[in-house]
Scaffold this motif. Structure first.
Motif, PDB file in Angstrom:
ATOM      1  N   PHE A 234       0.761  -1.203  -0.100  1.00 20.70           N
ATOM      2  CA  PHE A 234       0.091   0.070   0.080  1.00 20.70           C
ATOM      3  C   PHE A 234       0.872   1.233   0.133  1.00 20.70           C
ATOM      4  O   PHE A 234       0.424   2.283  -0.665  1.00 20.70           O
ATOM      5  CB  PHE A 234      -0.960  -0.091   1.106  1.00 20.70           C
ATOM      6  CG  PHE A 234      -2.114  -0.735   0.872  1.00 20.70           C
ATOM      7  CD1 PHE A 234      -3.133  -0.442  -0.048  1.00 20.70           C
ATOM      8  CD2 PHE A 234      -2.352  -1.978   1.507  1.00 20.70           C
ATOM      9  CE1 PHE A 234      -4.244  -1.210  -0.066  1.00 20.70           C
ATOM     10  CE2 PHE A 234      -3.479  -2.921   1.432  1.00 20.70           C
ATOM     11  CZ  PHE A 234      -4.425  -2.519   0.568  1.00 20.70           C
ATOM     12  N   THR A 235       2.146   1.252   0.712  1.00 26.92           N
ATOM     13  CA  THR A 235       3.081   2.268   0.515  1.00 26.92           C
ATOM     14  C   THR A 235       3.504   2.572  -0.775  1.00 26.92           C
ATOM     15  O   THR A 235       3.387   3.777  -1.578  1.00 26.92           O
ATOM     16  CB  THR A 235       4.271   2.094   1.513  1.00 26.92           C
ATOM     17  OG1 THR A 235       3.792   1.939   2.644  1.00 26.92           O
ATOM     18  CG2 THR A 235       5.200   3.160   1.332  1.00 26.92           C
ATOM     19  N   GLU A 236       3.855   1.498  -1.538  1.00 23.92           N
ATOM     20  CA  GLU A 236       4.005   1.581  -2.916  1.00 23.92           C
ATOM     21  C   GLU A 236       2.738   2.177  -3.880  1.00 23.92           C
ATOM     22  O   GLU A 236       3.118   2.924  -4.690  1.00 23.92           O
ATOM     23  CB  GLU A 236       4.477   0.213  -3.583  1.00 23.92           C
ATOM     24  CG  GLU A 236       5.705  -0.428  -3.074  1.00 23.92           C
ATOM     25  CD  GLU A 236       5.945  -1.766  -3.721  1.00 23.92           C
ATOM     26  OE1 GLU A 236       5.408  -2.194  -4.318  1.00 23.92           O
ATOM     27  OE2 GLU A 236       7.225  -2.486  -2.928  1.00 23.92           O
ATOM     28  N   LEU A 237       1.365   1.522  -3.434  1.00 19.38           N
ATOM     29  CA  LEU A 237       0.430   2.124  -4.196  1.00 19.38           C
ATOM     30  C   LEU A 237       0.330   3.865  -3.929  1.00 19.38           C
ATOM     31  O   LEU A 237       0.098   4.491  -4.900  1.00 19.38           O
ATOM     32  CB  LEU A 237      -0.812   1.534  -3.612  1.00 19.38           C
ATOM     33  CG  LEU A 237      -1.409   0.243  -4.488  1.00 19.38           C
ATOM     34  CD1 LEU A 237      -2.350  -0.409  -3.723  1.00 19.38           C
ATOM     35  CD2 LEU A 237      -1.671   0.442  -5.751  1.00 19.38           C
ATOM     36  N   ILE A 238       0.480   4.241  -2.692  1.00 20.92           N
ATOM     37  CA  ILE A 238       0.294   5.490  -2.342  1.00 20.92           C
ATOM     38  C   ILE A 238       1.532   6.410  -3.232  1.00 20.92           C
ATOM     39  O   ILE A 238       1.035   7.308  -3.759  1.00 20.92           O
ATOM     40  CB  ILE A 238       0.443   5.663  -0.993  1.00 20.92           C
ATOM     41  CG1 ILE A 238      -0.728   5.218  -0.174  1.00 20.92           C
ATOM     42  CG2 ILE A 238       0.624   7.273  -0.523  1.00 20.92           C
ATOM     43  CD1 ILE A 238      -0.673   5.230   1.321  1.00 20.92           C
ATOM     44  N   SER A 239       2.614   5.927  -3.067  1.00 21.17           N
ATOM     45  CA  SER A 239       3.657   6.445  -4.007  1.00 21.17           C
ATOM     46  C   SER A 239       3.427   6.388  -5.481  1.00 21.17           C
ATOM     47  O   SER A 239       3.551   7.531  -5.809  1.00 21.17           O
ATOM     48  CB  SER A 239       5.245   5.648  -3.691  1.00 21.17           C
ATOM     49  OG  SER A 239       6.081   6.281  -4.398  1.00 21.17           O
ATOM     50  N   SER A 240       2.828   5.368  -5.700  1.00 21.50           N
ATOM     51  CA  SER A 240       2.477   5.524  -7.396  1.00 21.50           C
ATOM     52  C   SER A 240       1.444   6.384  -7.687  1.00 21.50           C
ATOM     53  O   SER A 240       1.430   7.132  -8.673  1.00 21.50           O
ATOM     54  CB  SER A 240       1.973   3.974  -7.729  1.00 21.50           C
ATOM     55  OG  SER A 240       1.373   3.922  -8.950  1.00 21.50           O
ATOM     56  N   ILE A 241       0.342   6.711  -6.753  1.00 22.07           N
ATOM     57  CA  ILE A 241      -0.702   7.307  -6.990  1.00 22.07           C
ATOM     58  C   ILE A 241      -0.277   8.914  -6.852  1.00 22.07           C
ATOM     59  O   ILE A 241      -0.545   9.883  -7.569  1.00 22.07           O
ATOM     60  CB  ILE A 241      -1.827   7.305  -5.847  1.00 22.07           C
ATOM     61  CG1 ILE A 241      -2.455   5.829  -6.347  1.00 22.07           C
ATOM     62  CG2 ILE A 241      -2.944   8.318  -5.864  1.00 22.07           C
ATOM     63  CD1 ILE A 241      -3.630   5.449  -5.161  1.00 22.07           C
ATOM     64  N   LYS A 243       2.793   9.651  -7.469  1.00 16.36           N
ATOM     65  CA  LYS A 243       3.425  10.061  -8.816  1.00 16.36           C
ATOM     66  C   LYS A 243       2.677  10.336 -10.197  1.00 16.36           C
ATOM     67  O   LYS A 243       2.883  11.283 -10.572  1.00 16.36           O
ATOM     68  CB  LYS A 243       4.518   8.932  -8.942  1.00 16.36           C
ATOM     69  CG  LYS A 243       5.255   8.928 -10.441  1.00 16.36           C
ATOM     70  CD  LYS A 243       6.034   7.579 -10.749  1.00 16.36           C
ATOM     71  CE  LYS A 243       6.709   7.825 -11.973  1.00 16.36           C
ATOM     72  NZ  LYS A 243       7.566   6.522 -12.222  1.00 16.36           N
ATOM     73  N   ARG A 244       1.404   9.610  -9.913  1.00 19.24           N
ATOM     74  CA  ARG A 244       0.432   9.872 -11.134  1.00 19.24           C
ATOM     75  C   ARG A 244      -0.292  11.542 -10.553  1.00 19.24           C
ATOM     76  O   ARG A 244      -0.465  12.078 -11.548  1.00 19.24           O
ATOM     77  CB  ARG A 244      -0.619   8.893 -11.168  1.00 19.24           C
ATOM     78  CG  ARG A 244      -0.225   7.634 -11.323  1.00 19.24           C
ATOM     79  CD  ARG A 244       0.691   7.507 -12.765  1.00 19.24           C
ATOM     80  NE  ARG A 244       0.833   6.005 -13.055  1.00 19.24           N
ATOM     81  CZ  ARG A 244       2.017   5.502 -12.433  1.00 19.24           C
ATOM     82  NH1 ARG A 244       3.027   6.164 -11.894  1.00 19.24           N
ATOM     83  NH2 ARG A 244       2.268   4.235 -13.230  1.00 19.24           N
ATOM     84  N   ARG A 245      -0.270  11.882  -9.330  1.00 17.66           N
ATOM     85  CA  ARG A 245      -0.680  13.227  -9.245  1.00 17.66           C
ATOM     86  C   ARG A 245       0.108  14.107  -9.776  1.00 17.66           C
ATOM     87  O   ARG A 245      -0.153  15.233 -10.315  1.00 17.66           O
ATOM     88  CB  ARG A 245      -1.220  13.115  -7.738  1.00 17.66           C
ATOM     89  CG  ARG A 245      -1.662  14.510  -7.303  1.00 17.66           C
ATOM     90  CD  ARG A 245      -1.731  14.635  -5.801  1.00 17.66           C
ATOM     91  NE  ARG A 245      -0.313  14.580  -5.157  1.00 17.66           N
ATOM     92  CZ  ARG A 245      -0.171  14.830  -3.947  1.00 17.66           C
ATOM     93  NH1 ARG A 245      -1.281  15.049  -3.092  1.00 17.66           N
ATOM     94  NH2 ARG A 245       1.111  14.772  -3.322  1.00 17.66           N
ATOM     95  N   THR A 246       1.422  13.976  -9.531  1.00 17.28           N
ATOM     96  CA  THR A 246       2.324  14.860 -10.017  1.00 17.28           C
ATOM     97  C   THR A 246       2.437  15.084 -11.309  1.00 17.28           C
ATOM     98  O   THR A 246       2.389  16.181 -12.076  1.00 17.28           O
ATOM     99  CB  THR A 246       3.767  14.505  -9.312  1.00 17.28           C
ATOM    100  OG1 THR A 246       3.909  14.615  -7.987  1.00 17.28           O
ATOM    101  CG2 THR A 246       4.982  15.304  -9.824  1.00 17.28           C
ATOM    102  N   GLU A 247       2.309  14.060 -12.096  1.00 17.69           N
ATOM    103  CA  GLU A 247       2.255  13.921 -13.440  1.00 17.69           C
ATOM    104  C   GLU A 247       1.374  14.659 -14.120  1.00 17.69           C
ATOM    105  O   GLU A 247       1.378  15.559 -15.215  1.00 17.69           O
ATOM    106  CB  GLU A 247       2.278  12.435 -13.997  1.00 17.69           C
ATOM    107  CG  GLU A 247       3.752  11.662 -13.800  1.00 17.69           C
ATOM    108  CD  GLU A 247       3.422  10.180 -14.265  1.00 17.69           C
ATOM    109  OE1 GLU A 247       2.389   9.730 -14.820  1.00 17.69           O
ATOM    110  OE2 GLU A 247       4.614   9.308 -14.254  1.00 17.69           O
ATOM    111  N   VAL A 248      -0.088  14.525 -13.437  1.00 19.34           N
ATOM    112  CA  VAL A 248      -1.423  15.175 -14.010  1.00 19.34           C
ATOM    113  C   VAL A 248      -1.148  16.574 -13.575  1.00 19.34           C
ATOM    114  O   VAL A 248      -1.501  17.308 -14.591  1.00 19.34           O
ATOM    115  CB  VAL A 248      -2.410  14.632 -13.122  1.00 19.34           C
ATOM    116  CG1 VAL A 248      -3.791  15.408 -13.471  1.00 19.34           C
ATOM    117  CG2 VAL A 248      -2.606  13.235 -13.672  1.00 19.34           C
TER     118      VAL A 248
END
Length: 397
Positions: A234-241, A243-248
């Motif tokens: 879930f930490t990886e998921l949060i990090s991935s989300i 990252k996607r937030r930063t990309e958006v």
């Protein structure tokens, strides 16, 4: 200091001091005394200038006898001194005086308990050979018939109790009886079988307890590992989300910068066109307002060189906001919530299936090879795939 242990008639007591013999010596007449006691006695005889004599039998000696330590008596006395006195929960010897020693046997005929020293007559004398000896008992009276004062040696099946021989011809006449010792031996064998069963049950239950204890430890370790694994995923998921937030965010800001730059450049061109047109328009106004026809035609020839507008007007796009982007992001959030909810139901069921007790319908061949870790991995792969599929923010150009 000598200890008063037995009665004064005991042969192990010194006739002079009445205490247990200390450094025992034996005179030629056969009587035993403490060495110090007999020396003091003969010292007194010497001081009174009379013949040396035995304090017990008054036998006289021509000269003062030489004294030597009685080894046998000394060993007996030593064993007595080393004997452990009776404790609070022990049966006390009924013969011992002063310091009571622990009784080892009780006599049902004498109704008394004896220590290791005082039980010897029951083993050595013919007069005691027929006495019934049992392990030292604090309640001897319970083993004696209160009516006939005889030992309860018979077992009555009819009344299911122990009786004496006299009871058989009295109120237990005609009853089925047997030797209490024989019946006890039979019952003890039955109890031995039951004891073995209990011992086996205790062993089996103990093994079961050990198995469950081991299972609990394994269960705890597995639970801790699952928690750490889920935390990491879930930490990886949060990090991935994130990252996607930063990309958006970067996509939106880049598009904003790009479009505002182009529009500002176009605005600058339009403003320059306005400036140029205003200058030409001022020239036209001067010609239009002159009344001198000569001047008019002299300047009219210059109208062919007037500024021509080079920037064509463009319409403003109706899509001025990022509302559609907001909708796409919201749709992504809803899709993620839906995927999470579906997989959380699966995870909850898998967690509930991890039980220490096997259900009644459990069959080993029904076990699947899947683990909680593989289930968690499938959830992560699904969520990551969903995130990639839902990257709806694209560059308009």
């Amino acid at each position: 200091m000598a200890e008063l242990v037995f009665d004064t008639q005991n042969t192990l007591n010194c006739p002079r001091c009445q205490n247990l013999l200390k450094n025992p010596v034996t005179t030629t007449c056969g009587h035993s005394f403490c060495m110090d006691c007999i020396k003091r006695c003969w010292d007194q005889d010497a001081s009174l200038r009379r013949a040396y004599s035995c304090p017990t039998c008054r036998a006289t000696f021509n000269k003062r006898p030489a004294l030597s330590r009685s080894t046998v008596l000394a060993e007996i006395v030593e064993r007595i001194n080393q004997a452990v006195p009776a404790g609070p929960g022990d049966v006390k010897c009924d013969v011992c005086k002063g310091r009571k020693l622990k009784a080892i046997k009780s006599c049902l005929v004498c109704l008394a308990s004896y220590c290791q020293i005082h039980i010897r007559p029951h083993y050595e004398s013919e007069a005691f050979k027929k006495h019934k000896l049992v392990n030292a008992s604090p309640n001897l009276q319970q083993q004696i018939c209160p009516q006939h004062h005889k030992a309860l040696e018979i077992f009555c099946y009819n009344d299911w109790k122990c009786i004496c021989v006299a009871c058989m011809g009295d109120q237990h006449s005609g009853h089925t009886t047997v030797s209490a010792a024989a019946e006890m031996a039979i019952k003890q064998e039955e109890l031995k079988i039951q004891n073995r069963d209990f011992t086996q049950q205790i062993t089996d239950i103990g093994k079961n307890v050990q198995a469950f204890t081991k299972a609990v430890d394994s269960h705890k370790h597995s639970a801790q590992a699952a928690v750490e694994h889920s935390d990491r995923i879930f930490t990886e998921l949060i990090s991935s989300i994130q990252k996607r937030r930063t990309e958006v965010r970067q996509l939106i800001r880049a598009q904003e910068k790009r479009e505002t730059g182009k529009i500002n450049e176009h605005i600058q061109k339009l403003e320059q066109e306005i400036s140029n047109l205003e200058k030409e328009n001022d020239t036209l106004k001067l010609i239009l307002h002159t009344e001198d026809h000569i001047h008019f035609f002299q300047n009219y020839s210059f109208l062919s060189g007037l500024y021509l507008c080079t920037t064509s007007p463009r319409d403003v796009n109706d899509l001025l906001t990022f509302e559609n982007v907001d909708k796409s992001v919201s749709e992504l959030k809803n899709q993620l919530d839906k995927v999470c909810e579906e997989h959380m139901d699966k995870i909850s069921k898998k967690v509930a299936d991890v039980q220490l007790f096997k259900p009644p319908w459990f069959q080993d061949n029904d076990l699947s090879s899947s683990t909680s870790e593989s289930d968690s991995e499938s959830v992560i792969v699904s969520l990551r795939g969903s995130l990639k599929r839902r990257r709806l923010i694209k560059n308009p150009e």
